[in-house]
Design an enzyme around this catalytic site. Structure first.
Site, PDB file in Angstrom:
ATOM      1  N   ASP A  52      37.737  18.482  65.111  1.00  0.00           N
ATOM      2  CA  ASP A  52      36.818  18.300  66.092  1.00  0.00           C
ATOM      3  C   ASP A  52      36.908  16.936  66.585  1.00  0.00           C
ATOM      4  O   ASP A  52      36.677  15.988  65.741  1.00  0.00           O
ATOM      5  CB  ASP A  52      35.522  18.713  65.449  1.00  0.00           C
ATOM      6  CG  ASP A  52      34.396  18.467  66.714  1.00  0.00           C
ATOM      7  OD1 ASP A  52      34.475  17.618  67.760  1.00  0.00           O
ATOM      8  OD2 ASP A  52      33.417  19.175  66.635  1.00  0.00           O
ATOM      9  N   HIS A  53      37.577  16.600  67.694  1.00  0.00           N
ATOM     10  CA  HIS A  53      37.834  15.129  68.191  1.00  0.00           C
ATOM     11  C   HIS A  53      36.804  14.229  68.329  1.00  0.00           C
ATOM     12  O   HIS A  53      36.931  13.050  68.059  1.00  0.00           O
ATOM     13  CB  HIS A  53      39.228  15.011  69.328  1.00  0.00           C
ATOM     14  CG  HIS A  53      38.141  15.164  70.566  1.00  0.00           C
ATOM     15  ND1 HIS A  53      37.770  16.424  71.174  1.00  0.00           N
ATOM     16  CD2 HIS A  53      37.801  14.230  71.358  1.00  0.00           C
ATOM     17  CE1 HIS A  53      37.257  16.272  72.293  1.00  0.00           C
ATOM     18  NE2 HIS A  53      37.236  15.044  72.576  1.00  0.00           N
ATOM     19  N   HIS A  63      31.210  20.042  69.196  1.00  0.00           N
ATOM     20  CA  HIS A  63      30.919  18.563  69.190  1.00  0.00           C
ATOM     21  C   HIS A  63      29.506  17.975  68.895  1.00  0.00           C
ATOM     22  O   HIS A  63      29.180  17.243  68.241  1.00  0.00           O
ATOM     23  CB  HIS A  63      31.261  17.876  70.274  1.00  0.00           C
ATOM     24  CG  HIS A  63      32.792  18.379  70.940  1.00  0.00           C
ATOM     25  ND1 HIS A  63      33.865  18.494  69.973  1.00  0.00           N
ATOM     26  CD2 HIS A  63      33.658  18.594  72.299  1.00  0.00           C
ATOM     27  CE1 HIS A  63      35.135  18.669  70.668  1.00  0.00           C
ATOM     28  NE2 HIS A  63      34.849  18.888  71.938  1.00  0.00           N
TER      29      HIS A  63
HETATM   30  C1  BG6 Z   1      36.856  19.419  74.726  1.00  0.00           C
HETATM   31  C2  BG6 Z   1      36.530  20.327  75.799  1.00  0.00           C
HETATM   32  O1  BG6 Z   1      36.780  19.836  73.539  1.00  0.00           O
HETATM   33  O2  BG6 Z   1      36.115  18.087  75.132  1.00  0.00           O
HETATM   34  C3  BG6 Z   1      36.406  19.858  77.330  1.00  0.00           C
HETATM   35  O3  BG6 Z   1      37.173  21.501  75.536  1.00  0.00           O
HETATM   36  C4  BG6 Z   1      35.724  18.377  77.182  1.00  0.00           C
HETATM   37  O4  BG6 Z   1      35.666  20.806  78.202  1.00  0.00           O
HETATM   38  C5  BG6 Z   1      36.253  17.475  76.313  1.00  0.00           C
HETATM   39  O5  BG6 Z   1      35.879  18.195  78.678  1.00  0.00           O
HETATM   40  C6  BG6 Z   1      35.201  16.178  76.166  1.00  0.00           C
HETATM   41  O6  BG6 Z   1      35.957  15.319  75.306  1.00  0.00           O
HETATM   42  P1  BG6 Z   1      35.771  13.704  75.818  1.00  0.00           P
HETATM   43  O7  BG6 Z   1      36.409  13.261  74.456  1.00  0.00           O
HETATM   44  O8  BG6 Z   1      36.437  13.498  76.996  1.00  0.00           O
HETATM   45  O9  BG6 Z   1      34.245  13.500  75.755  1.00  0.00           O
END
Ligand code: BG6
Length: 491
Positions: A176-177, A239
């Site tokens: 989960d980044h 997230h």
């Molecule tokens: C991803 C989603 O996991 O996270 C995307 O699939 C979303 O829809 C993105 O735009 C948002 O990531 P960040 O790091 O740009 O907030």
């Protein structure tokens, strides 16, 4: 960062795809720049197409030019990075193709191997089984599983069961980044590296918690994927719930993978189910219509390429979550996320309670505000604490004003480059540290909670509420905390 100089093969399935080009290869390039890859670490792109090593290297170079523009010109790093890059053509559904990985000596010389599955989750099971039948599932080999892990509890279990037939839980890194973002890790440092906050981190002192992840982008050509997912599956199930867990969990005994994950799972299990009629009062769904963002006209969800006007997929969710345990009894956690909103920003707001008794005059009382701890994840990384102050001046009487104590991470750390989330997470997989990855029981508990809400939604004929692009979502979202006598924190 601790250095991972153990040689490793990083094999990226979906190696020519969007995630690899936009995020994974730029992250690996940055790690190389920072001297965090062992000299003989290799990066191997894998996918169905027949591509030569040279063509793959040029494609990666183009991607780096676009996504790491300032540094890719650096002649010392690119030649080294290019040498690491090679390509193997593997059709994920053709078991015999996997022999090409053996021919390529993946995992040779006893090196660790990271198989990054940047593919559709439908392929996770067959990829893992083909890897195993070619002896590529030894303990020193790990698989990284990208979200979405299923679309509900049942499909997520099916994917997990398939993976677990051939890999052990310790070898599965569910990414989960958001957990790799610097400020998210800093939340742990703030909570558990200071004596100041923890004694005040409970229902006796905190009135409510707000987590907002607001995006200005729309579905950006991903209608096919997005319409099957929606904001709940795409953002909340992973997230936002992960952020909630880090705010709400008890202090783990130590910073290691099982201690942290044991505490997060307790929070997930204490989340009060939102089912039946509660789903209508505690959640709001929205879909973006056309509007304006930063002075530019933008189209609505149904004008996007490939769209279907009957879709009921939500591009916005706001909800009130409650955690049924001693620490958080009675403290609402308001969560919201959406596409095509007015600003791109993500933040966690800890809204403290009002002082129990005010000693000030009526005029001063009107200015008295509650303390707030704001942890901003993006666009800038900063933490601020709002405290009440007296306005200076002899003639001012006891005039009060809130003042922010600001900690800007960029300023505090002398403009030290803040790594992208994927850098930290890739480094952690290479050094076999799963603390910032999800264990399967967490994924399962999160799906269980989300399934309850989605099942209630599926039983109503009501459509998601329309909101203009560039706004803050449907009016009903504003009303959600107002019903409880509270407000969303303003950006
Ligand atoms: C991803 C989603 O996991 O996270 C995307 O699939 C979303 O829809 C993105 O735009 C948002 O990531 P960040 O790091 O740009 O907030």
């Amino acid at each position: 960062m601790k250095v991972s100089l153990k040689a490793c093969d990083v094999v990226i399935f979906g190696g020519g795809g969007d995630l690899a080009m936009r995020k994974l290869l730029p992250a690996l390039y940055h790690l190389d720049m920072d001297g965090l890859l062992a000299p003989s670490t290799r990066i191997i792109g894998a996918s169905r197409r027949e591509v030569s090593d040279a063509d793959y290297q040029s494609k990666v170079r183009e991607a780096l030019n676009e996504f790491v523009p300032s540094s890719v010109g650096d002649d010392t790093v690119w030649p080294r990075f290019k040498e690491r890059l090679s390509y193997v053509s593997v059709d994920a559904q053709q078991e015999s193709d996997f022999a090409r990985l053996n021919d390529h000596k993946v995992g040779g010389d006893d090196r660790d191997v990271v198989f990054y599955l940047a593919t559709s989750p439908d392929l996770f099971g067959s990829i893992c089984s083909s890897l195993a039948s070619h002896g590529l599932n030894e303990d020193r080999m790990r698989v990284v599983l990208e979200k979405p892990l299923g679309r509900d509890l049942a499909s997520s279990r099916a994917i997990n069961d398939e993976v677990m037939k051939n890999f052990k839980e310790q070898q599965a890194f569910r990414i989960d980044h958001y957990l790799g973002k610097e400020t998210v890790q800093n939340l742990l440092a703030i909570r558990f590296g200071n004596t100041l906050f923890e004694p005040l981190w409970d229902s006796a002192h905190i009135d409510n918690v707000q987590i907002t992840v607001s995006e200005t982008v729309g579905v950006e050509g991903r209608w096919g994927y997005y319409d099957k997912a929606g904001a709940m599956r795409d953002m909340v199930q992973n997230h936002l719930i992960q952020l909630l867990c880090l705010v709400a969990m008890e202090p783990p005994g130590r910073m290691d993978s099982d201690s942290v994950r044991d505490e997060k799972i307790k929070v997930l299990k204490a989340l009060r189910p939102i089912v039946g009629a509660n789903a209508y009062t505690k959640t709001v769904r929205g879909q973006y219509a056309k509007g304006m963002i930063k002075g530019k006209d933008v189209q609505g969800y149904f004008d996007e390429e490939g769209s279907n006007p009957d879709s009921r997929t939500e591009t916005f969710v706001a909800l009130r979550a409650d955690i049924d345990n001693w620490r958080w009894a009675g403290v609402p956690f308001y969560l919201r996320t959406g596409k095509r909103l007015g600003q791109r920003y993500s933040e966690i707001v800890i809204q403290y309670k009002a002082v129990p008794h005010s000693i000030f005059s009526d005029e001063s009382n009107r200015q008295l505000q509650r303390n707030q701890l704001v942890i901003r994840l993006q666009p800038e990384e900063k933490i601020s604490l709002t405290v009440m102050n007296k306005v200076p001046g002899a003639s001012e009487g006891m005039n009060l004003q809130p003042v922010d104590l600001n900690l800007s991470l960029t300023e505090a750390f002398n403009d030290k480059r803040s790594p992208e989330a994927y850098e930290r997470l890739l480094l952690d997989v290479m050094r076999n540290d799963a603390t910032l990855f999800m264990r399967y029981d967490e994924v399962e508990a999160a799906w269980k909670w989300v399934d309850g809400i989605m099942s209630a939604w599926s039983q109503t004929s009501e459509r998601p509420k329309e909101y203009a692009s560039g706004s803050w979502g449907p009016a009903a979202s504003m009303a959600l905390p107002i019903k409880d006598g509270r407000n969303w924190h303003d950006y």
